[in-house]
Write an enzyme that holds these catalytic residues in place. Structure first.
Site, PDB file in Angstrom:
ATOM      1  N   ASN A   1      49.194  42.181  36.855  1.00  0.00           N
ATOM      2  CA  ASN A   1      50.365  41.451  37.334  1.00  0.00           C
ATOM      3  C   ASN A   1      50.170  39.993  36.950  1.00  0.00           C
ATOM      4  O   ASN A   1      49.394  39.286  37.582  1.00  0.00           O
ATOM      5  CB  ASN A   1      50.470  41.611  38.862  1.00  0.00           C
ATOM      6  N   TRP A   2      50.864  39.577  35.916  1.00  0.00           N
ATOM      7  CA  TRP A   2      50.687  38.201  35.417  1.00  0.00           C
ATOM      8  C   TRP A   2      51.349  37.183  36.333  1.00  0.00           C
ATOM      9  O   TRP A   2      51.166  35.987  36.162  1.00  0.00           O
ATOM     10  CB  TRP A   2      51.258  38.071  34.005  1.00  0.00           C
ATOM     11  N   LYS A   3      52.169  37.643  37.258  1.00  0.00           N
ATOM     12  CA  LYS A   3      52.927  36.752  38.147  1.00  0.00           C
ATOM     13  C   LYS A   3      53.713  35.734  37.306  1.00  0.00           C
ATOM     14  O   LYS A   3      54.145  36.059  36.205  1.00  0.00           O
ATOM     15  CB  LYS A   3      51.999  36.070  39.149  1.00  0.00           C
TER      16      LYS A   3
ATOM     17  N   HIS B   1      55.977  43.579  46.159  1.00  0.00           N
ATOM     18  CA  HIS B   1      54.767  42.746  46.171  1.00  0.00           C
ATOM     19  C   HIS B   1      54.885  41.753  47.327  1.00  0.00           C
ATOM     20  O   HIS B   1      55.979  41.257  47.625  1.00  0.00           O
ATOM     21  CB  HIS B   1      54.633  42.006  44.837  1.00  0.00           C
TER      22      HIS B   1
ATOM     23  N   GLU C   1      54.236  38.757  47.581  1.00  0.00           N
ATOM     24  CA  GLU C   1      54.824  37.447  47.228  1.00  0.00           C
ATOM     25  C   GLU C   1      56.351  37.542  47.162  1.00  0.00           C
ATOM     26  O   GLU C   1      57.057  36.576  47.474  1.00  0.00           O
ATOM     27  CB  GLU C   1      54.208  36.937  45.912  1.00  0.00           C
TER      28      GLU C   1
ATOM     29  N   GLU D   1      47.612  46.429  48.888  1.00  0.00           N
ATOM     30  CA  GLU D   1      47.179  45.055  48.651  1.00  0.00           C
ATOM     31  C   GLU D   1      47.138  44.292  49.973  1.00  0.00           C
ATOM     32  O   GLU D   1      48.186  43.789  50.438  1.00  0.00           O
ATOM     33  CB  GLU D   1      48.164  44.348  47.714  1.00  0.00           C
TER      34      GLU D   1
ATOM     35  N   GLY E   1      44.327  36.756  45.656  1.00  0.00           N
ATOM     36  CA  GLY E   1      44.040  35.425  45.136  1.00  0.00           C
ATOM     37  C   GLY E   1      43.025  34.632  45.934  1.00  0.00           C
ATOM     38  O   GLY E   1      42.868  33.428  45.724  1.00  0.00           O
TER      39      GLY E   1
ATOM     40  N   SER F   1      42.007  40.477  44.690  1.00  0.00           N
ATOM     41  CA  SER F   1      40.720  39.933  44.235  1.00  0.00           C
ATOM     42  C   SER F   1      39.813  40.984  43.596  1.00  0.00           C
ATOM     43  O   SER F   1      38.599  40.936  43.761  1.00  0.00           O
ATOM     44  CB  SER F   1      40.007  39.223  45.383  1.00  0.00           C
TER      45      SER F   1
ATOM     46  N   GLY G   1      45.731  40.626  39.668  1.00  0.00           N
ATOM     47  CA  GLY G   1      46.469  39.394  39.413  1.00  0.00           C
ATOM     48  C   GLY G   1      45.655  38.472  38.532  1.00  0.00           C
ATOM     49  O   GLY G   1      45.650  38.575  37.307  1.00  0.00           O
TER      50      GLY G   1
END
Ligand code: PEP
Length: 250
Positions: free
Chosen positions: A11-13, A96, A98, A166, A172, A212, A233
């Protein structure tokens, strides 16, 4: 247990540029694919087309990071699942944390996005996970069960749906639950799917761990009985880390 192909998803975000995407996918396509391990990259929307061209014939799959529930219409700034399929995606991440936080997406929204993914022939990667306060209050399994019930579409099958567990507090942060804690949640997710969709679906559905995951902890996490891959990520932005995680699978 049926054989489940390990899925290592990046997931490159909201990261990368055309140049970086080319460099990254160039390194990924040079990685020698291993039997039983599938790689997936989920770049930001503007890079889906060039990334799709870069990974052509490599076996690496393309996914997006979200979609709208509707097929088309007056939804300025949104992207439909059909559009994603049109540009070569076979996966889309939905729910997700976020997105749940930044865009106030609730379980019903996520379920609608999952339905849209299925309508367009995409595999929906449905994300669930508890906050740190919920874990501290011993509510992890309840929270995850509620999210699964609310977010996973009724039409979910082992081939059109992947679950990503997650923990929000692990994303992160460099922190992860213990391996035993991860296995407990994954086993509970599989039991939840079995109760709703039957054993065959539950046995065949991939349940990824995300939060992570790095080259240093991947082997232990990926060896757990109910962990069928990772949603990655930060470490997916470095080809050597992403492929080291894939190498750690199996
Ligand atoms: C993610 O955002 O899906 C994720 C798992 O991020 P990271 O690997 O950076 O924790």
């Amino acid at each position: 247990m049926s054989a489940r192909t390990i899925l290592i998803a990046g997931n490159w975000k909201m990261n990368a540029s055309i140049g970086m995407a080319e460099q990254l996918t160039g390194a990924l396509t040079a990685w020698s694919a291993r039997d039983g391990v599938e790689l997936l990259v989920c770049p930001p929307f503007p890079y889906l087309v060039p990334v799709n061209a870069s990974i052509a014939n490599s076996g690496i799959k393309l996914g997006a990071q979200s979609c709208h529930a509707a097929e088309s219409g007056a939804h300025t700034g949104d992207i439909s699942a059909e559009m994603l399929a049109d540009v070569g995606c076979t996966y889309v991440i939905v729910g997700h944390s976020e997105r749940r936080t930044d865009h106030a997406e609730d379980d019903a929204t996520v379920r609608g996005q999952g339905d849209a993914a299925h309508r367009a022939g995409l595999t929906a990667m449905v994300c669930v996970g508890e906050t740190e306060a919920e874990r501290d209050a011993d509510k992890t399994l309840d929270v995850v069960a509620t999210q699964l019930t609310g977010s996973v579409p009724d039409g979910a099958t082992a081939s059109n749906t992947v679950i990503a567990y997650e923990p929000v507090w692990a994303i992160g942060t460099g922190r992860t639950p213990t391996e035993a804690e991860v296995q407990d949640v994954h086993a509970a997710i599989r039991a939840n799917l079995a109760a709703r969709f039957g054993n065959e679906m539950a046995d065949g559905t991939r349940i990824l761990y995300g939060g992570s995951m790095k080259p240093g902890n991947a082997a232990g996490l990926l060896a757990l009985a109910d962990v069928d891959g990772g949603l990655i990520g930060g470490a997916s932005l470095k080809a050597e880390d992403f492929t080291a995680i894939a190498d750690a699978a199996g």
